[in-house]
Motif scaffolding. Sequence first.
Motif, PDB file in Angstrom:
ATOM      1  N   PHE A 105      28.529  56.512  23.697  1.00  0.00           N
ATOM      2  CA  PHE A 105      27.334  56.034  23.023  1.00  0.00           C
ATOM      3  C   PHE A 105      27.723  54.898  22.077  1.00  0.00           C
ATOM      4  O   PHE A 105      28.721  54.998  21.352  1.00  0.00           O
ATOM      5  N   PRO A 106      26.951  53.802  22.057  1.00  0.00           N
ATOM      6  CA  PRO A 106      27.327  52.636  21.241  1.00  0.00           C
ATOM      7  C   PRO A 106      27.416  52.970  19.758  1.00  0.00           C
ATOM      8  O   PRO A 106      26.591  53.729  19.226  1.00  0.00           O
ATOM      9  N   ASP A 107      28.420  52.388  19.089  1.00  0.00           N
ATOM     10  CA  ASP A 107      28.475  52.522  17.632  1.00  0.00           C
ATOM     11  C   ASP A 107      27.455  51.565  17.007  1.00  0.00           C
ATOM     12  O   ASP A 107      26.773  50.807  17.713  1.00  0.00           O
ATOM     13  N   MET A 108      27.358  51.590  15.697  1.00  0.00           N
ATOM     14  CA  MET A 108      26.334  50.811  15.003  1.00  0.00           C
ATOM     15  C   MET A 108      26.424  49.314  15.311  1.00  0.00           C
ATOM     16  O   MET A 108      25.406  48.666  15.593  1.00  0.00           O
ATOM     17  N   GLU A 109      27.631  48.760  15.285  1.00  0.00           N
ATOM     18  CA  GLU A 109      27.780  47.320  15.498  1.00  0.00           C
ATOM     19  C   GLU A 109      27.417  46.928  16.918  1.00  0.00           C
ATOM     20  O   GLU A 109      26.773  45.900  17.153  1.00  0.00           O
ATOM     21  N   THR A 110      27.853  47.742  17.889  1.00  0.00           N
ATOM     22  CA  THR A 110      27.502  47.451  19.280  1.00  0.00           C
ATOM     23  C   THR A 110      25.999  47.569  19.489  1.00  0.00           C
ATOM     24  O   THR A 110      25.389  46.762  20.192  1.00  0.00           O
ATOM     25  N   MET A 111      25.394  48.567  18.836  1.00  0.00           N
ATOM     26  CA  MET A 111      23.950  48.745  18.967  1.00  0.00           C
ATOM     27  C   MET A 111      23.205  47.537  18.396  1.00  0.00           C
ATOM     28  O   MET A 111      22.176  47.110  18.952  1.00  0.00           O
ATOM     29  N   LYS A 112      23.707  46.968  17.319  1.00  0.00           N
ATOM     30  CA  LYS A 112      23.074  45.764  16.762  1.00  0.00           C
ATOM     31  C   LYS A 112      23.111  44.616  17.764  1.00  0.00           C
ATOM     32  O   LYS A 112      22.149  43.853  17.893  1.00  0.00           O
ATOM     33  N   GLN A 113      24.215  44.496  18.493  1.00  0.00           N
ATOM     34  CA  GLN A 113      24.318  43.454  19.519  1.00  0.00           C
ATOM     35  C   GLN A 113      23.312  43.706  20.647  1.00  0.00           C
ATOM     36  O   GLN A 113      22.688  42.770  21.160  1.00  0.00           O
ATOM     37  N   ILE A 114      23.186  44.980  21.031  1.00  0.00           N
ATOM     38  CA  ILE A 114      22.227  45.328  22.090  1.00  0.00           C
ATOM     39  C   ILE A 114      20.797  45.004  21.645  1.00  0.00           C
ATOM     40  O   ILE A 114      20.013  44.426  22.400  1.00  0.00           O
ATOM     41  N   GLN A 119      18.490  55.340  10.218  1.00  0.00           N
ATOM     42  CA  GLN A 119      17.685  56.534  10.455  1.00  0.00           C
ATOM     43  C   GLN A 119      17.911  57.072  11.862  1.00  0.00           C
ATOM     44  O   GLN A 119      17.987  58.297  12.070  1.00  0.00           O
ATOM     45  N   PHE A 120      18.046  56.177  12.803  1.00  0.00           N
ATOM     46  CA  PHE A 120      18.275  56.588  14.192  1.00  0.00           C
ATOM     47  C   PHE A 120      19.578  57.387  14.323  1.00  0.00           C
ATOM     48  O   PHE A 120      19.596  58.468  14.934  1.00  0.00           O
ATOM     49  N   TYR A 121      20.662  56.879  13.751  1.00  0.00           N
ATOM     50  CA  TYR A 121      21.941  57.588  13.855  1.00  0.00           C
ATOM     51  C   TYR A 121      21.926  58.876  13.038  1.00  0.00           C
ATOM     52  O   TYR A 121      22.588  59.857  13.403  1.00  0.00           O
ATOM     53  N   GLU A 122      21.161  58.891  11.964  1.00  0.00           N
ATOM     54  CA  GLU A 122      21.007  60.126  11.187  1.00  0.00           C
ATOM     55  C   GLU A 122      20.308  61.194  12.021  1.00  0.00           C
ATOM     56  O   GLU A 122      20.687  62.377  12.005  1.00  0.00           O
ATOM     57  N   ILE A 123      19.302  60.770  12.786  1.00  0.00           N
ATOM     58  CA  ILE A 123      18.590  61.706  13.662  1.00  0.00           C
ATOM     59  C   ILE A 123      19.528  62.223  14.746  1.00  0.00           C
ATOM     60  O   ILE A 123      19.577  63.423  15.035  1.00  0.00           O
ATOM     61  N   LEU A 169      16.179  46.228  10.702  1.00  0.00           N
ATOM     62  CA  LEU A 169      17.133  46.724  11.692  1.00  0.00           C
ATOM     63  C   LEU A 169      18.099  47.716  11.055  1.00  0.00           C
ATOM     64  O   LEU A 169      18.368  48.790  11.612  1.00  0.00           O
ATOM     65  N   GLY A 170      18.606  47.379   9.871  1.00  0.00           N
ATOM     66  CA  GLY A 170      19.544  48.264   9.187  1.00  0.00           C
ATOM     67  C   GLY A 170      18.929  49.609   8.853  1.00  0.00           C
ATOM     68  O   GLY A 170      19.531  50.664   9.081  1.00  0.00           O
ATOM     69  N   SER A 198       7.575  48.044   7.659  1.00  0.00           N
ATOM     70  CA  SER A 198       8.655  47.518   6.822  1.00  0.00           C
ATOM     71  C   SER A 198       9.718  48.596   6.625  1.00  0.00           C
ATOM     72  O   SER A 198       9.497  49.770   6.937  1.00  0.00           O
ATOM     73  N   PRO A 199      10.884  48.230   6.073  1.00  0.00           N
ATOM     74  CA  PRO A 199      11.898  49.252   5.776  1.00  0.00           C
ATOM     75  C   PRO A 199      11.373  50.348   4.863  1.00  0.00           C
ATOM     76  O   PRO A 199      11.735  51.517   5.014  1.00  0.00           O
ATOM     77  N   GLU A 200      10.488  49.994   3.931  1.00  0.00           N
ATOM     78  CA  GLU A 200       9.908  50.986   3.019  1.00  0.00           C
ATOM     79  C   GLU A 200       9.046  51.999   3.776  1.00  0.00           C
ATOM     80  O   GLU A 200       8.988  53.179   3.416  1.00  0.00           O
ATOM     81  N   ASP A 201       8.368  51.511   4.838  1.00  0.00           N
ATOM     82  CA  ASP A 201       7.517  52.403   5.628  1.00  0.00           C
ATOM     83  C   ASP A 201       8.329  53.467   6.365  1.00  0.00           C
ATOM     84  O   ASP A 201       7.791  54.511   6.748  1.00  0.00           O
TER      85      ASP A 201
END
Length: 280
Positions: A179-188, A207-211, A201-202, A239-242
């Motif tokens: 499964f892609p790590d955070m940096e690879t996922m950002k590239q995807i 939140q996605f990886y926390e889930i 995105l951050g 937004s990120p706040e949402d």
Amino acid sequence: MKFSSTDSYVAPHDLTVAVNAAIALERPLLVKGEPGTGKTELARQVAASLGLEMIEWNIKSTTRAQQGLYEYDAVSRLRDSQLGDPKVEDVRHYIKKGKLWQAFEAEQKVVLLIDEIDKADIEFPNDLLQELDKMAFHVYETGETISAKQRPVVIITSNNEKELPDAFLRRCFFHYIRFPDMETMKQIVEVHFPGLKSDLLGAALAQFYEIRDTQGLKKKPSTSEVLDWLKLLLAEDLSPEDLKRDGVNALPKLHGALLKNEQDVALFERLAFLARGQRR
């Protein structure tokens, strides 16, 4: 003939090494990994990267290995003989070519995808051993042998639902798509949503990886599901706040894109209940 990442597919270094090793060895590439990690898409991107046609054989629980070679319609031939149809004299009229036959007779090298091989009967891989090894098979009805004009690039995917036979595994080059790590996922994500705001995105990926790391989760969300989720976040202009969660609601926004069964939804609802109890 070398495979590398394309404009629409980010291939980690170990994956490109595996694909090119299988091509050099002229052995099938067996690809395993979580559902949604891009196993099927890999074959399409290999074909695009190498400029080859792709032939796709989607395996189901009822699929037989013989269907990949050919199928002989004896019933139709019998019916036509009773009707006096002259075409019954040539048995070739009643032979339907399978995906392996199509790949073998192609004038140019092709990519042959055998998708989700573990869905079929346990004997299915063994029934293809000789054909994939020798790149040839015999047609008993006509007495001819079909041999590959150009050895295809064979990519086989598995979701690991069944163990594959050792004899079959020996003939493959194996790769597990981690499964892609955070940096690879950002590239995807950048490939699919170029220019996405870094703060959104951050927050979304955190939140996605926390889930995904939540203990007791029955089905972890996949790469394809996080892309769907991001598409919804953009459509809703969140937004990120949402995205912030609290003890009142532990479920992520638009959670239906990430959580795909009632047990996992209930798990997050229980976490919210426990969090509320700790606050009192």
